[in-house]
Scaffold this motif. Structure first.
Motif, mmCIF file in Angstrom:
data_model
loop_
_atom_site.group_PDB
_atom_site.id
_atom_site.type_symbol
_atom_site.label_atom_id
_atom_site.label_comp_id
_atom_site.label_asym_id
_atom_site.label_seq_id
_atom_site.Cartn_x
_atom_site.Cartn_y
_atom_site.Cartn_z
ATOM 1 N N ASN A 1 1.053 -1.009 -0.084
ATOM 2 C CA ASN A 1 -0.105 0.077 -0.088
ATOM 3 C C ASN A 1 0.986 1.217 0.141
ATOM 4 O OD1 ASN A 1 -1.055 2.508 1.108
ATOM 5 N ND2 ASN A 1 -3.165 1.061 1.568
ATOM 6 N N GLU A 2 0.925 1.831 -1.012
ATOM 7 C CA GLU A 2 1.967 2.828 -1.301
ATOM 8 C C GLU A 2 1.648 4.063 -0.393
ATOM 9 O OE1 GLU A 2 3.003 3.995 -5.172
ATOM 10 O OE2 GLU A 2 3.064 1.960 -6.017
ATOM 11 N N ASP A 3 0.514 4.198 -0.095
ATOM 12 C CA ASP A 3 0.017 5.419 0.833
ATOM 13 C C ASP A 3 0.314 5.361 2.078
ATOM 14 O OD1 ASP A 3 -1.219 6.613 -1.474
ATOM 15 O OD2 ASP A 3 -3.035 5.874 -1.068
ATOM 16 N N ARG A 4 0.640 4.234 2.641
ATOM 17 C CA ARG A 4 1.223 4.034 3.970
ATOM 18 C C ARG A 4 2.430 3.459 3.883
ATOM 19 N NH1 ARG A 4 -3.759 -0.007 6.179
ATOM 20 N NH2 ARG A 4 -5.516 1.670 6.137
ATOM 21 N N ASP A 5 3.197 3.691 2.808
ATOM 22 C CA ASP A 5 4.867 3.076 2.741
ATOM 23 C C ASP A 5 5.090 1.653 3.033
ATOM 24 O OD1 ASP A 5 5.631 5.879 2.286
ATOM 25 O OD2 ASP A 5 5.326 6.293 4.443
ATOM 26 N N PHE B 1 21.577 1.062 15.943
ATOM 27 C CA PHE B 1 20.997 -0.050 16.776
ATOM 28 C C PHE B 1 20.503 0.600 18.154
ATOM 29 C CE2 PHE B 1 23.859 -3.275 14.545
ATOM 30 C CZ PHE B 1 23.040 -3.312 13.394
ATOM 31 N N GLU B 2 21.260 1.616 18.658
ATOM 32 C CA GLU B 2 20.854 2.054 20.025
ATOM 33 C C GLU B 2 19.542 2.941 19.944
ATOM 34 O OE1 GLU B 2 22.288 5.799 22.912
ATOM 35 O OE2 GLU B 2 23.690 4.738 21.710
ATOM 36 N N ARG B 3 19.612 3.453 18.487
ATOM 37 C CA ARG B 3 18.225 4.322 18.435
ATOM 38 C C ARG B 3 17.136 3.315 17.794
ATOM 39 N NH1 ARG B 3 15.125 7.581 19.879
ATOM 40 N NH2 ARG B 3 14.173 8.714 18.674
ATOM 41 N N LEU B 4 17.281 2.505 17.338
ATOM 42 C CA LEU B 4 16.161 1.591 17.015
ATOM 43 C C LEU B 4 15.451 0.722 18.373
ATOM 44 C CD1 LEU B 4 17.557 -0.415 14.076
ATOM 45 C CD2 LEU B 4 15.813 1.254 14.067
ATOM 46 N N LEU B 5 16.390 0.565 19.286
ATOM 47 C CA LEU B 5 15.997 0.063 20.460
ATOM 48 C C LEU B 5 15.031 1.232 21.384
ATOM 49 C CD1 LEU B 5 18.871 -2.123 21.837
ATOM 50 C CD2 LEU B 5 16.860 -2.871 21.059
ATOM 51 N N GLN B 6 15.435 2.375 21.537
ATOM 52 C CA GLN B 6 14.616 3.404 21.723
ATOM 53 C C GLN B 6 13.303 3.743 21.147
ATOM 54 O OE1 GLN B 6 17.753 6.397 21.463
ATOM 55 N NE2 GLN B 6 18.466 6.056 23.329
ATOM 56 N N MET B 7 13.619 3.582 19.705
ATOM 57 C CA MET B 7 12.001 3.837 18.775
ATOM 58 C C MET B 7 11.072 2.707 19.126
ATOM 59 S SD MET B 7 13.638 4.613 15.204
ATOM 60 C CE MET B 7 14.644 6.058 14.734
ATOM 61 N N ASN B 8 11.748 1.268 19.598
ATOM 62 C CA ASN B 8 10.835 0.301 19.888
ATOM 63 C C ASN B 8 10.049 0.457 21.113
ATOM 64 O OD1 ASN B 8 11.745 -1.365 17.696
ATOM 65 N ND2 ASN B 8 13.013 -2.598 18.867
ATOM 66 N N GLY B 9 10.596 1.256 21.930
ATOM 67 C CA GLY B 9 10.026 1.439 23.203
ATOM 68 C C GLY B 9 8.481 2.230 23.025
ATOM 69 N N THR B 10 8.572 3.199 22.040
ATOM 70 C CA THR B 10 7.466 3.909 21.730
ATOM 71 C C THR B 10 6.460 3.293 20.612
ATOM 72 O OG1 THR B 10 8.198 5.139 19.660
ATOM 73 C CG2 THR B 10 8.750 5.814 21.972
ATOM 74 N N LEU B 11 6.721 2.321 20.218
ATOM 75 C CA LEU B 11 5.807 1.557 19.109
ATOM 76 C C LEU B 11 4.524 0.638 19.957
ATOM 77 C CD1 LEU B 11 8.295 -0.122 16.478
ATOM 78 C CD2 LEU B 11 7.080 2.157 16.290
ATOM 79 N N PHE C 1 10.627 -4.129 10.038
ATOM 80 C CA PHE C 1 9.516 -4.027 11.126
ATOM 81 C C PHE C 1 8.918 -5.420 11.120
ATOM 82 C CE2 PHE C 1 5.158 -3.654 12.310
ATOM 83 C CZ PHE C 1 5.008 -3.027 13.367
ATOM 84 N N ARG C 2 8.866 -5.862 12.388
ATOM 85 C CA ARG C 2 8.204 -7.353 12.726
ATOM 86 C C ARG C 2 7.327 -7.224 13.870
ATOM 87 N NH1 ARG C 2 9.597 -12.149 15.704
ATOM 88 N NH2 ARG C 2 9.034 -13.928 14.527
ATOM 89 N N ASP C 3 5.977 -7.878 13.374
ATOM 90 C CA ASP C 3 5.277 -8.175 14.769
ATOM 91 C C ASP C 3 4.560 -9.324 14.252
ATOM 92 O OD1 ASP C 3 3.479 -7.802 16.962
ATOM 93 O OD2 ASP C 3 2.476 -6.466 15.832
ATOM 94 N N THR C 4 4.312 -10.329 15.566
ATOM 95 C CA THR C 4 3.587 -11.546 15.519
ATOM 96 C C THR C 4 2.432 -11.389 16.220
ATOM 97 O OG1 THR C 4 4.908 -12.318 17.394
ATOM 98 C CG2 THR C 4 5.927 -12.605 15.375
ATOM 99 N N LEU C 5 1.291 -12.175 15.836
ATOM 100 C CA LEU C 5 -0.245 -12.399 16.574
ATOM 101 C C LEU C 5 -0.431 -13.794 16.441
ATOM 102 C CD1 LEU C 5 -1.434 -9.317 13.944
ATOM 103 C CD2 LEU C 5 -0.661 -9.247 16.522
ATOM 104 N N LEU D 1 2.723 0.267 12.179
ATOM 105 C CA LEU D 1 4.098 0.219 11.257
ATOM 106 C C LEU D 1 3.693 1.406 10.644
ATOM 107 C CD1 LEU D 1 6.153 -0.665 9.319
ATOM 108 C CD2 LEU D 1 4.456 -1.912 7.954
ATOM 109 N N HIS D 2 2.664 1.957 9.778
ATOM 110 C CA HIS D 2 2.406 2.958 9.298
ATOM 111 C C HIS D 2 2.785 4.321 10.225
ATOM 112 C CE1 HIS D 2 0.788 6.183 6.572
ATOM 113 N NE2 HIS D 2 0.177 6.573 7.571
ATOM 114 N N LEU D 3 2.410 4.434 11.576
ATOM 115 C CA LEU D 3 2.634 5.417 12.301
ATOM 116 C C LEU D 3 4.114 5.474 12.719
ATOM 117 C CD1 LEU D 3 -0.587 5.006 14.610
ATOM 118 C CD2 LEU D 3 -0.057 6.962 12.892
ATOM 119 N N GLY D 4 4.560 4.477 12.896
ATOM 120 C CA GLY D 4 6.238 4.075 13.275
ATOM 121 C C GLY D 4 7.083 4.836 11.978
ATOM 122 N N LEU D 5 6.678 4.471 10.861
ATOM 123 C CA LEU D 5 7.231 5.093 9.614
ATOM 124 C C LEU D 5 7.034 6.586 9.553
ATOM 125 C CD1 LEU D 5 6.902 2.183 7.097
ATOM 126 C CD2 LEU D 5 8.846 2.768 8.454
#
Length: 143
Positions: free
Chosen positions: A41-45, A77-87, A103-107, A124-128
């Motif tokens: 979905n290009e609109d959502r990257d 990698f440090e910054r990615l770990l920090q970002m993960n805390g807000t997803l 980006f990975r998620d399991t359900l 995912l869209h909001l994180g991007l």
């Protein structure tokens, strides 16, 4: 007559396919035998997002960026770990070979519903949206 496990898995896969299109994603590839979808979905990257419906979990992976070989990746990698805390859902991960940030998620498939799947796609869209410019900048600094 009760459905066999294979028939139930096929039904779940078809349900996920239907939900994916309901959410507004376009299915570009399917492998029903492996219970795999590739969507966009290009609109959502979202490009070449892989959805794996392998019981007992549904796994979603979206490539975010390449990691150059030999680059100093400590800050990334440090910054990615920090970002993960807000997803809200999912996390940024490193591919097994270390060449991609994804980006990975399991359900859990047994309890999965449309809104839970929609929540993951929206996360995912909001994180991007929130971190896209910063991720681009971090990637440029690796070159």
């Amino acid at each position: 007559m009760e459905a066999t496990p294979t028939e139930r898995e096929a039904d779940v896969f078809q349900t996920v396919c239907n939900w994916v299109t309901d959410i507004g994603l376009v299915i570009t590839k399917t492998n029903a035998a492996e219970r795999l979808l590739v969507v966009e979905n290009e609109d959502r990257d979202i490009t070449n997002m892989v959805i794996d419906c392998e019981d007992p979990i549904l796994e979603i992976q979206q490539a975010v960026m390449a990691v150059p070989e030999g680059a100093d990746t400590n800050r990334l990698f440090e910054r990615l770990l920090q970002m993960n805390g807000t997803l809200v859902h999912g996390a940024f991960i490193l591919s097994e070979d270390g060449t991609q940030v994804r980006f990975r998620d399991t359900l859990r498939l047994a309890t999965l519903d449309l809104e839970e799947l929609r929540g993951t796609i929206n996360a995912l869209h909001l994180g991007l949206e929130e971190y896209g410019d910063e991720l681009i900048d971090l990637r440029r600094r690796l070159d």
